[in-house]
Structure formats: structure tokens, C-alpha cells
Design a protein around this motif. Structure first.
Motif, PDB file in Angstrom:
ATOM      1  N   UNK A 208      43.770   5.387  15.350  1.00  0.00           N
ATOM      2  CA  UNK A 208      43.479   4.141  16.035  1.00  0.00           C
ATOM      3  C   UNK A 208      42.580   4.418  17.220  1.00  0.00           C
ATOM      4  N   UNK A 209      41.444   3.783  17.262  1.00  0.00           N
ATOM      5  CA  UNK A 209      40.511   3.958  18.381  1.00  0.00           C
ATOM      6  C   UNK A 209      40.361   2.618  19.064  1.00  0.00           C
ATOM      7  N   UNK A 210      40.462   2.601  20.369  1.00  0.00           N
ATOM      8  CA  UNK A 210      40.334   1.332  21.093  1.00  0.00           C
ATOM      9  C   UNK A 210      39.394   1.526  22.269  1.00  0.00           C
TER      10      UNK A 210
ATOM     11  N   UNK B 199      44.179  -7.150  27.453  1.00  0.00           N
ATOM     12  CA  UNK B 199      44.593  -7.898  26.256  1.00  0.00           C
ATOM     13  C   UNK B 199      45.867  -7.321  25.626  1.00  0.00           C
ATOM     14  N   UNK B 200      46.444  -6.289  26.223  1.00  0.00           N
ATOM     15  CA  UNK B 200      47.716  -5.758  25.742  1.00  0.00           C
ATOM     16  C   UNK B 200      47.597  -4.549  24.841  1.00  0.00           C
TER      17      UNK B 200
ATOM     18  N   UNK C 238      59.447  -8.137  19.954  1.00  0.00           N
ATOM     19  CA  UNK C 238      59.747  -9.565  20.131  1.00  0.00           C
ATOM     20  C   UNK C 238      58.753 -10.251  21.063  1.00  0.00           C
ATOM     21  N   UNK C 239      58.030  -9.469  21.857  1.00  0.00           N
ATOM     22  CA  UNK C 239      57.084 -10.046  22.818  1.00  0.00           C
ATOM     23  C   UNK C 239      55.625  -9.875  22.406  1.00  0.00           C
ATOM     24  N   UNK C 240      55.383  -9.399  21.186  1.00  0.00           N
ATOM     25  CA  UNK C 240      53.997  -9.270  20.723  1.00  0.00           C
ATOM     26  C   UNK C 240      53.390 -10.645  20.499  1.00  0.00           C
ATOM     27  N   UNK C 241      52.149 -10.805  20.925  1.00  0.00           N
ATOM     28  CA  UNK C 241      51.472 -12.083  20.703  1.00  0.00           C
ATOM     29  C   UNK C 241      50.796 -12.078  19.330  1.00  0.00           C
ATOM     30  N   UNK C 242      50.311 -13.221  18.839  1.00  0.00           N
ATOM     31  CA  UNK C 242      49.688 -13.270  17.499  1.00  0.00           C
ATOM     32  C   UNK C 242      48.551 -12.278  17.315  1.00  0.00           C
ATOM     33  N   UNK C 243      47.742 -12.060  18.352  1.00  0.00           N
ATOM     34  CA  UNK C 243      46.636 -11.117  18.247  1.00  0.00           C
ATOM     35  C   UNK C 243      47.123  -9.691  18.055  1.00  0.00           C
ATOM     36  N   UNK C 244      48.185  -9.330  18.774  1.00  0.00           N
ATOM     37  CA  UNK C 244      48.737  -7.982  18.639  1.00  0.00           C
ATOM     38  C   UNK C 244      49.389  -7.783  17.269  1.00  0.00           C
TER      39      UNK C 244
ATOM     40  N   UNK D 150      41.253   3.228  11.383  1.00  0.00           N
ATOM     41  CA  UNK D 150      41.047   1.861  11.846  1.00  0.00           C
ATOM     42  C   UNK D 150      40.487   1.880  13.254  1.00  0.00           C
ATOM     43  N   UNK D 151      39.400   1.159  13.458  1.00  0.00           N
ATOM     44  CA  UNK D 151      38.818   1.025  14.785  1.00  0.00           C
ATOM     45  C   UNK D 151      39.161  -0.361  15.305  1.00  0.00           C
ATOM     46  N   UNK D 152      39.788  -0.410  16.465  1.00  0.00           N
ATOM     47  CA  UNK D 152      40.195  -1.676  17.071  1.00  0.00           C
ATOM     48  C   UNK D 152      39.546  -1.803  18.437  1.00  0.00           C
ATOM     49  N   UNK D 153      38.973  -2.956  18.701  1.00  0.00           N
ATOM     50  CA  UNK D 153      38.326  -3.172  19.989  1.00  0.00           C
ATOM     51  C   UNK D 153      39.001  -4.328  20.708  1.00  0.00           C
ATOM     52  N   UNK D 154      39.235  -4.152  21.999  1.00  0.00           N
ATOM     53  CA  UNK D 154      39.823  -5.222  22.801  1.00  0.00           C
ATOM     54  C   UNK D 154      39.417  -5.078  24.253  1.00  0.00           C
TER      55      UNK D 154
END
Length: 235
Positions: free
Chosen positions: A233-235, A119-120, A86-92, A111-115
Motif C-alpha cells: 500500500x502506497x499513500x 483524510x484519515x 466501527x468508526x471508518x467512514x465510507x471512503x475508508x 495497490x496505490x492509494x492517494x489521499x
């Protein structure tokens, strides 16, 4: 170790009157020792002077890694997920949705995700873990550093979880043997989260890939790549 076998078996079976023979206690103790050695890429067979347990004792011994990762309270995980989601933002949410759909649809991918910092990322990982664990699925969150691993729910370092060699080269292979607890855990894993991936040397990823290919070849020889079997998932 043998002194605890009878106590543990009584606790597992909930039968306080359970009795074991000396042969059975020895067999279960050797089976436990074999599983401990398997976790570090070894076996009792590596030590000729040591006896090897009968197959029946190995089969009777529960895979503690799978039991640990599958023993979450589903109802509690569901409540935690609803609160976190319920608290996830649009980016998340843009990251969350493309991950959950393929995992639930058994579509394996990478999937490779960079942040950037703050940024959560960790919050998102926790949300994903709670969602899948509430459904009885197994998630393996790992990180390239010990500090990051502690922040992940049930997380460990990648070196510890996948037995990555300390000295790496282009032909290195993670020390995961067929039939070991970690190998069986990997076969049943729905999602692998690898935090701080850029901190890991590429030979580390390649060593895990080779080990996963070998393990999954027993499941489907035609599709035995790490990246085709696990949504990482790699961040």
C-alpha cells in the motif's frame, strides 16, 4: 554479550537451573552477533579472523524480528480493530475492503492509494494492522520519512527496515541476504504498508524489488516479483 547468554537462555526456557558450557556460551554469543550483523547486511564470514558459530547454534537462536512482529496479543488486537472499524467512514471502507479480501485469500497484488492530508490515512493503516495482527498475520508498516514511520503502529523508515542503500543508482539492491532474520521475516509477511511513497526515489523501490525477487526465488522461482508476492500500500 556472552555475560547475558546464560541469563537469557534461562529466561527463554523458564529453567533457572539451566547450565551451559563455555563452548555453548561462545556458540550462542557468536550466533547472536551473526544475527546482529545480518540485520545490517553483514556477516561474521566477512571478517576472516572471527570464528563462525556451528549451525546448531544458529538454528537454536530465535528470529527476533519474526518474534517481535508475531507476538501481538490477538485478543487485544481484535478489540482494537472492532473499535477502529466501527468508526471508518465510507471512503475508508472503499479502501479497506479491497485490501482485506485479497490478503486473506492469499492473492498477492499492489495497490496505490492517494489521499490528501487529514483524510484519515493513518487511522486506516492502524485499522488494517489490528485486523491482520488479530489473525496472527505479519504486517510491515514503513514510511519514507522518520516522522511518518513513528505514527504507524510498529512502523519504521523504509531505509531502516529494508536496508536501502544511501547512494542509489539504477542498479542498486537493498542489502538483504538469504537466511538473515529480515529475509525470513519478509517471506512470512502478509502485508507491506509503505506510507509517503512519492517521497522515495524510484531507485529505492527498484532496489527493494530486486532484493525481494532474490529472496522469494527460493520460495517459488517462477513467481519471484515483489509486486506479485506482497500486497503493498502506497499513500
Amino acid at each position: 554479550m556472552s555475560d547475558d547468554i546464560l541469563y537469557n537462555k534461562r529466561k527463554q526456557t523458564n529453567k533457572q537451573a539451566l547450565c551451559l558450557s563455555e563452548y555453548e556460551i561462545k556458540g550462542f554469543a557468536l550466533a547472536e552477533l551473526e544475527k546482529l550483523l545480518n540485520e545490517v547486511g553483514k556477516s561474521l564470514k566477512d571478517y576472516p579472523i572471527m570464528p563462525f558459530p556451528n549451525e546448531i547454534f544458529l538454528q537454536s537462536s530465535c528470529n527476533r524480528l519474526i518474534k517481535e512482529k508475531a507476538s501481538y496479543d490477538h485478543a487485544e488486537m481484535k478489540i482494537q480493530h472492532e473499535e477502529l472499524f466501527s468508526n471508518l467512514n465510507p471512503g475508508q471502507l472503499e479502501v479497506y475492503n479491497p485490501i482485506i479480501s485479497p490478503v486473506n485469500g492469499c492473492i498477492r497484488n499492489m495497490l496505490f492509494v492517494y489521499g490528501s492530508d487529514g483524510c484519515g490515512k493513518t487511522y486506516l493503516w492502524k485499522t488494517l494492522c489490528c485486523r491482520l495482527r488479530s489473525e496472527g498475520k505479519i504486517v510491515l508498516p514503513v514510511a519514507s520519512s522518520g516522522i511518518a514511520g513513528v505514527l504507524l503502529p510498529g512502523g519504521r523508515t523504509a531505509h531502516s527496515r529494508f536496508h536501502i542503500p544511501i547512494k542509489l543508482d539504477q542498479s542498486s539492491v537493498a542489502h538483504i541476504k538469504h537466511g538473515s532474520d529480515i529475509a525470513e521475516l519478509i517471506k512470512q509477511t502478509s502485508l507491506v504498508i509503505w506510507d509517503e511513497a512519492p517521497m522515495q526515489h524510484r531507485h529505492g523501490f527498484e532496489s527493494v524489488d530486486r532484493a525481494f525477487r532474490d529472496i522469494m526465488s527460493a520460495v517459488d522461482p517462477k513467481k519471484n516479483s515483489l509486486w506479485r508476492y506482497y500486497y503493498c500500500l502506497w499513500w
